[in-house]
Scaffold this motif. Structure first.
Motif, PDB file in Angstrom:
ATOM      1  N   GLN A 157       0.827  -1.199   0.000  1.00 50.32           N
ATOM      2  CA  GLN A 157       0.000   0.000   0.000  1.00 50.32           C
ATOM      3  C   GLN A 157       0.869   1.260   0.000  1.00 50.32           C
ATOM      4  N   ALA A 158       1.965   1.219   0.796  1.00 55.66           N
ATOM      5  CA  ALA A 158       2.867   2.371   0.814  1.00 55.66           C
ATOM      6  C   ALA A 158       3.511   2.593  -0.545  1.00 55.66           C
ATOM      7  N   GLU A 159       3.898   1.500  -1.181  1.00 59.66           N
ATOM      8  CA  GLU A 159       4.474   1.622  -2.526  1.00 59.66           C
ATOM      9  C   GLU A 159       3.454   2.186  -3.509  1.00 59.66           C
ATOM     10  N   ALA A 160       2.232   1.737  -3.373  1.00 57.90           N
ATOM     11  CA  ALA A 160       1.190   2.265  -4.252  1.00 57.90           C
ATOM     12  C   ALA A 160       0.945   3.745  -3.992  1.00 57.90           C
ATOM     13  N   ASP A 161       0.944   4.139  -2.690  1.00 56.38           N
ATOM     14  CA  ASP A 161       0.770   5.559  -2.368  1.00 56.38           C
ATOM     15  C   ASP A 161       1.923   6.388  -2.913  1.00 56.38           C
ATOM     16  N   THR A 162       3.141   5.839  -2.834  1.00 53.76           N
ATOM     17  CA  THR A 162       4.305   6.549  -3.382  1.00 53.76           C
ATOM     18  C   THR A 162       4.167   6.752  -4.891  1.00 53.76           C
ATOM     19  N   GLN A 163       3.734   5.720  -5.561  1.00 53.08           N
ATOM     20  CA  GLN A 163       3.526   5.836  -7.008  1.00 53.08           C
ATOM     21  C   GLN A 163       2.472   6.886  -7.334  1.00 53.08           C
ATOM     22  N   VAL A 164       1.421   6.931  -6.501  1.00 50.68           N
ATOM     23  CA  VAL A 164       0.378   7.929  -6.734  1.00 50.68           C
ATOM     24  C   VAL A 164       0.912   9.341  -6.502  1.00 50.68           C
ATOM     25  N   ALA A 165       1.711   9.504  -5.406  1.00 51.59           N
ATOM     26  CA  ALA A 165       2.283  10.821  -5.120  1.00 51.59           C
ATOM     27  C   ALA A 165       3.232  11.256  -6.235  1.00 51.59           C
ATOM     28  N   ARG A 166       4.032  10.315  -6.724  1.00 56.41           N
ATOM     29  CA  ARG A 166       4.933  10.646  -7.831  1.00 56.41           C
ATOM     30  C   ARG A 166       4.150  11.040  -9.076  1.00 56.41           C
ATOM     31  N   ALA A 167       3.102  10.356  -9.314  1.00 49.37           N
ATOM     32  CA  ALA A 167       2.299  10.690 -10.488  1.00 49.37           C
ATOM     33  C   ALA A 167       1.678  12.076 -10.340  1.00 49.37           C
ATOM     34  N   ARG A 168       1.192  12.387  -9.111  1.00 52.89           N
ATOM     35  CA  ARG A 168       0.625  13.720  -8.901  1.00 52.89           C
ATOM     36  C   ARG A 168       1.690  14.803  -9.038  1.00 52.89           C
ATOM     37  N   ALA A 169       2.902  14.569  -8.468  1.00 51.01           N
ATOM     38  CA  ALA A 169       3.990  15.552  -8.585  1.00 51.01           C
ATOM     39  C   ALA A 169       4.401  15.740 -10.041  1.00 51.01           C
ATOM     40  N   GLU A 170       4.457  14.644 -10.759  1.00 52.99           N
ATOM     41  CA  GLU A 170       4.798  14.743 -12.179  1.00 52.99           C
ATOM     42  C   GLU A 170       3.740  15.527 -12.939  1.00 52.99           C
ATOM     43  N   GLY A 171       2.482  15.351 -12.530  1.00 47.87           N
ATOM     44  CA  GLY A 171       1.420  16.123 -13.167  1.00 47.87           C
ATOM     45  C   GLY A 171       1.549  17.607 -12.889  1.00 47.87           C
ATOM     46  N   LYS A 172       1.860  17.927 -11.592  1.00 52.74           N
ATOM     47  CA  LYS A 172       2.049  19.343 -11.255  1.00 52.74           C
ATOM     48  C   LYS A 172       3.243  19.943 -12.000  1.00 52.74           C
ATOM     49  N   ARG A 173       4.347  19.154 -12.086  1.00 50.81           N
ATOM     50  CA  ARG A 173       5.518  19.674 -12.798  1.00 50.81           C
ATOM     51  C   ARG A 173       5.197  19.900 -14.265  1.00 50.81           C
ATOM     52  N   ALA A 174       4.494  18.984 -14.850  1.00 54.59           N
ATOM     53  CA  ALA A 174       4.121  19.146 -16.254  1.00 54.59           C
ATOM     54  C   ALA A 174       3.216  20.356 -16.441  1.00 54.59           C
ATOM     55  N   ALA A 175       2.305  20.577 -15.476  1.00 53.73           N
ATOM     56  CA  ALA A 175       1.431  21.745 -15.566  1.00 53.73           C
ATOM     57  C   ALA A 175       2.239  23.038 -15.447  1.00 53.73           C
ATOM     58  N   ALA A 176       3.250  23.037 -14.508  1.00 56.24           N
ATOM     59  CA  ALA A 176       4.093  24.228 -14.351  1.00 56.24           C
ATOM     60  C   ALA A 176       4.910  24.503 -15.619  1.00 56.24           C
ATOM     61  N   VAL A 177       5.464  23.433 -16.201  1.00 56.18           N
ATOM     62  CA  VAL A 177       6.235  23.601 -17.441  1.00 56.18           C
ATOM     63  C   VAL A 177       5.348  24.130 -18.555  1.00 56.18           C
ATOM     64  N   ALA A 178       4.135  23.596 -18.613  1.00 53.30           N
ATOM     65  CA  ALA A 178       3.211  24.066 -19.650  1.00 53.30           C
ATOM     66  C   ALA A 178       2.856  25.533 -19.433  1.00 53.30           C
ATOM     67  N   GLU A 179       2.652  25.926 -18.139  1.00 49.97           N
ATOM     68  CA  GLU A 179       2.339  27.329 -17.850  1.00 49.97           C
ATOM     69  C   GLU A 179       3.520  28.243 -18.191  1.00 49.97           C
ATOM     70  N   GLU A 180       4.746  27.737 -17.878  1.00 51.99           N
ATOM     71  CA  GLU A 180       5.944  28.523 -18.217  1.00 51.99           C
ATOM     72  C   GLU A 180       6.070  28.709 -19.727  1.00 51.99           C
ATOM     73  N   GLN A 181       5.830  27.669 -20.466  1.00 54.06           N
ATOM     74  CA  GLN A 181       5.895  27.779 -21.922  1.00 54.06           C
ATOM     75  C   GLN A 181       4.836  28.744 -22.451  1.00 54.06           C
TER      76      GLN A 181
END
Length: 365
Positions: A274-298
């Motif tokens: 479950q912890a590994e799954a939560d980590t994967q979910v958190a990484r996916a959310r962080a990656e989504g936020k980073r992608a959104a920030a990069v898109a906003e910067e562009q």
């Protein structure tokens, strides 16, 4: 009658020659009557020879099987020896069942049943004195395809069933307590045949499945696996209380835990997963936020470039406006030179300010 026939009959010793000498004077009707008498005597002789042994056994034991019964069995293609021996066994054992007669034995034989097996089962049940089994019930069990004698033996001497059975895919029953610890259990179920529910009742496979389900449920409801290890009889009592032998051909006598081992920590493994799954979910959310920030910067870069393009376009229209101002007289040459001087002064001030800033930052380094 001819001389050879008289001679042959006289040699067999069946009828004296004096009788045939008298019959020879009676004519054709007398000869026919004599022939019928001879045939009847021969038939009676062969019947007596064929069934004398079985009849004398029945007579001496009081089984009550007559020559007529034996002759009727032969015509009905019934095994006379099996019927007579079964009736003798029943009589010698003292069975007083009103349904136990020669006709009922013949009917069971013609229906494809094993007569001697049924009689042995009824005798064994009577000798046990704790089992109530009539001939009708035993015959029904036999015709249903069950081994009635083996069922009676199982009722007298209980049978032990391994759970899980030997040779199964899993060597033990695996269950997890509430604290997450896995327990591996092997038990033995002692059963007694229930003759009243033998027809239509569930078999050993159902008993094994129900007991396995009960053990898994009992371990799963335990708060701590240590309590189960300390008192394994808690499982047996919990399973026996559920009456798992209802609608089955057996009656559960006892459930004994043969072996119990501690398996893996399933709870910890599930928490880690479950912890590994939560980590994967958190990484996916962080990656989504980073992608959104990069898109906003562009997007902001695109807006800046758009503004620069508008600025360049505006600066490109300045010479044309100045030329139009010169033509219309709104701007003279002196004003233009003043504007150039102001622009040059501004550029010089910016250059001087940049030089002084660089000189100021060098000592701090």
């Amino acid at each position: 009658m001819s001389a050879p026939a008289l001679f042959l009959t006289s040699q067999l010793g069946l009828i004296p020659l004096s009788v045939f000498a008298q019959l020879s004077n009676l004519g054709i009707f007398g000869l026919v009557a004599a022939l019928i008498v001879v045939i009847g005597i021969l038939v009676a002789f062969f019947i007596l020879v064929s069934y004398f042994g079985l009849w004398i056994q029945s007579k001496l034991t009081g089984a009550g099987v007559t020559i007529g019964n034996l002759l009727g069995m032969t015509f009905r293609k019934v095994n006379t020896r099996a019927i007579v021996r079964s009736k003798i066994m029943a009589t010698q054992a003292g069975l007083d069942d009103p349904d136990l007669s020669s006709d009922s034995l013949e009917a069971h034989y013609l229906a494809g049943g094993n007569v001697q097996q049924v009689i042995r089962a009824v005798i064994a049940a009577r000798k046990a004195k704790t089992i109530s089994l009539t001939f009708r019930e035993a015959a029904a069990i036999d015709l249903a395809g069950r081994d009635v004698l083996e069922s009676v033996k199982t009722s007298v001497y209980p049978k032990v069933i391994d759970c899980p059975p030997r040779g199964s895919v899993k060597p033990s029953l695996d269950a997890v307590a509430k604290d997450g610890i896995q327990l591996k259990v092997r038990d033995r179920v002692t059963v007694r045949a229930n003759l009243q529910q033998l027809i239509g009742g569930a078999t050993e496979e159902t008993i094994i499945a129900r007991v396995g389900e009960g053990i898994v449920s009992a371990i799963g409801s335990a708060d701590d696996h240590k309590a189960v290890l300390e008192n394994p009889d808690v499982i047996s009592k919990a399973v026996l209380a559920k009456r798992l032998d209802s609608q089955t051909a057996f009656e559960i006598v006892s459930i004994d835990i043969a072996d119990i081992d501690v398996g893996a920590n399933i709870g910890a493994r599930l928490m880690a997963d479950q912890a590994e799954a939560d980590t994967q979910v958190a990484r996916a959310r962080a990656e989504g936020k980073r992608a959104a920030a990069v898109a906003e910067e562009q997007e902001m870069q695109a807006k800046i470039e758009e503004s620069r393009a508008k600025l360049v376009q505006a600066q490109a229209s300045v010479p044309a406006s100045m030329a139009e101002a010169f033509r219309t007289g709104k701007l003279n040459i002196l004003d233009y030179y003043k504007l150039q001087n102001v622009s040059a002064d501004t550029e010089m001030r910016k250059a001087l300010a940049g030089t002084s800033r660089q000189q100021t930052e060098k000592p701090g380094e």
